[in-house]
Design an enzyme around this catalytic site. Structure first.
Site, PDB file in Angstrom:
ATOM      1  N   LYS A   1      -7.005   1.709  -3.014  1.00 26.72           N
ATOM      2  CA  LYS A   1      -6.644   1.172  -1.701  1.00 26.72           C
ATOM      3  C   LYS A   1      -6.629   2.265  -0.646  1.00 26.72           C
ATOM      4  O   LYS A   1      -7.082   2.060   0.495  1.00 26.72           O
ATOM      5  CB  LYS A   1      -5.275   0.488  -1.775  1.00 26.72           C
ATOM      6  CG  LYS A   1      -4.786  -0.071  -0.441  1.00 26.72           C
ATOM      7  CD  LYS A   1      -5.706  -1.156   0.112  1.00 26.72           C
ATOM      8  CE  LYS A   1      -5.361  -1.526   1.552  1.00 26.72           C
ATOM      9  NZ  LYS A   1      -4.053  -2.161   1.704  1.00 26.72           N
TER      10      LYS A   1
ATOM     11  N   LYS B   1      -0.245   5.454   8.469  1.00 30.35           N
ATOM     12  CA  LYS B   1       0.455   5.787   7.219  1.00 30.35           C
ATOM     13  C   LYS B   1      -0.530   5.911   6.067  1.00 30.35           C
ATOM     14  O   LYS B   1      -0.444   6.845   5.253  1.00 30.35           O
ATOM     15  CB  LYS B   1       1.522   4.716   6.938  1.00 30.35           C
ATOM     16  CG  LYS B   1       2.257   4.844   5.609  1.00 30.35           C
ATOM     17  CD  LYS B   1       1.683   3.922   4.524  1.00 30.35           C
ATOM     18  CE  LYS B   1       1.795   2.458   4.874  1.00 30.35           C
ATOM     19  NZ  LYS B   1       1.253   1.602   3.789  1.00 30.35           N
TER      20      LYS B   1
ATOM     21  N   THR C   1       0.864  -1.182   0.000  1.00 32.14           N
ATOM     22  CA  THR C   1       0.000   0.000   0.000  1.00 32.14           C
ATOM     23  C   THR C   1       0.900   1.232   0.000  1.00 32.14           C
ATOM     24  O   THR C   1       1.558   1.538   0.999  1.00 32.14           O
ATOM     25  CB  THR C   1      -0.927   0.023   1.229  1.00 32.14           C
ATOM     26  OG1 THR C   1      -1.754  -1.138   1.201  1.00 32.14           O
ATOM     27  CG2 THR C   1      -1.803   1.267   1.208  1.00 32.14           C
TER      28      THR C   1
END
Length: 291
Positions: free
Chosen positions: A170, A238, A95
């Site tokens: 995502k 994150k 990701t």
């Protein structure tokens, strides 16, 4: 079919084991090589460097912790670029932000290789049971070639078009997930503080229009203060940060996501970064009500 696999964290270990169980030959690499021992015991081979894995395999998959790790594996000495060439494909399932994916894609293409980004929706248990959702974008021919592996790793794979679209999808998904987890944590705390049984709240939620697998799976463990990591909180934060940056680029106001990001940052400051992302619940519980 022989597949290379770079990165054996929570996700990578489960995914590489699934490939082995389903008849794939797998060559693995991890920065800490001792993490390869368990998958080697189940039949995997080990490459000493990412370059060695790419040299051996026509398709190499990576799933790494963040953009810095994804770039390092490709661009550093003995990295993917040292051996990628015509006829070889590289699939990054990490990701990351769209810019990182595009940078990797351009470098792979200059070497004659093929690139696909394919981040996944799902955490430890779906990875172990082959129930991930794969969000692919990039080289369509490589996607078609990788479908047999994707069918083992996930319950559904999507091809979303050009490189960058997989990363964007995502980040949107994880932004929603992180925001909902914060609201869920507030709801559990409010129920308990106002004298309700949190287990009763879980039962009510599970019968209503907002019932979902996250509440069903995480709720009972949160009530028990069990945050065994399926998806580490530091990675969720994150992803919130990267999603907010995507919002900045597209002039989208995201006050709910911004507040959720602050809660995850608070949790990290409390030393909860390596626990499951549901440990953000602790930041709400910390705010003691006045008597």
């Amino acid at each position: 079919m022989e597949v290379g696999f770079l990165g054996l964290g929570i996700m990578g270990k489960a995914m590489s084991m699934n490939l082995l169980k389903n008849g794939f030959k797998v060559t693995v690499w991890n920065r800490t090589l001792s993490k390869c021992d368990e998958v080697v015991a189940h039949g995997a081979s080990v490459g000493e460097t990412p370059a060695e894995v790419v040299k051996k395999c026509n398709i190499t998959i990576a799933i790494l912790s963040d953009p810095a790790a994804a770039l390092s594996v490709v661009f550093d000495k003995d990295g993917v670029l040292d051996q990628i060439c015509s006829g070889k494909g590289y699939i990054d399932m990490s990701t990351v932000d769209p810019e990182t994916s595009c940078k990797i894609s351009e470098a792979i293409a200059l070497k004659g290789g093929h690139f696909l980004e394919a981040p996944v929706s799902g955490s430890k248990q779906p990875a172990e049971t082959g129930q991930l959702v794969i969000l692919a974008a990039g080289d369509k021919a490589l996607y078609e070639e990788a479908v047999p592996a994707f069918d083992v790793l996930g319950k559904k794979s999507f091809f979303l078009g050009p490189v960058g679209n997989g990363a964007k999808m995502k980040l949107v998904v994880n932004m929603i997930m992180g925001s909902v987890m914060n609201a869920f944590s507030e709801g559990l705390t409010l129920a308990k503080r106002s004298g309700l049984n949190p287990h009763s709240l879980l039962d009510v939620l599970d019968l209503g229009g907002i019932a979902n697998p996250m509440f069903r799976g995480k709720g009972p463990e949160m009530v028990k203060d069990n945050y065994s990591p399926a998806f580490p909180l530091k990675h969720q934060q994150k992803d919130m940060r990267l999603a907010l940056a995507l919002g900045d680029q597209n002039a989208v106001s995201m006050p709910v996501a911004a507040a959720a990001n602050e809660a995850f940052k608070k949790a990290r400051s409390m030393g909860l970064g390596d626990l499951d992302f549901s440990a953000v619940y602790e930041t709400v519980k910390l705010l003691k009500h006045s008597s």
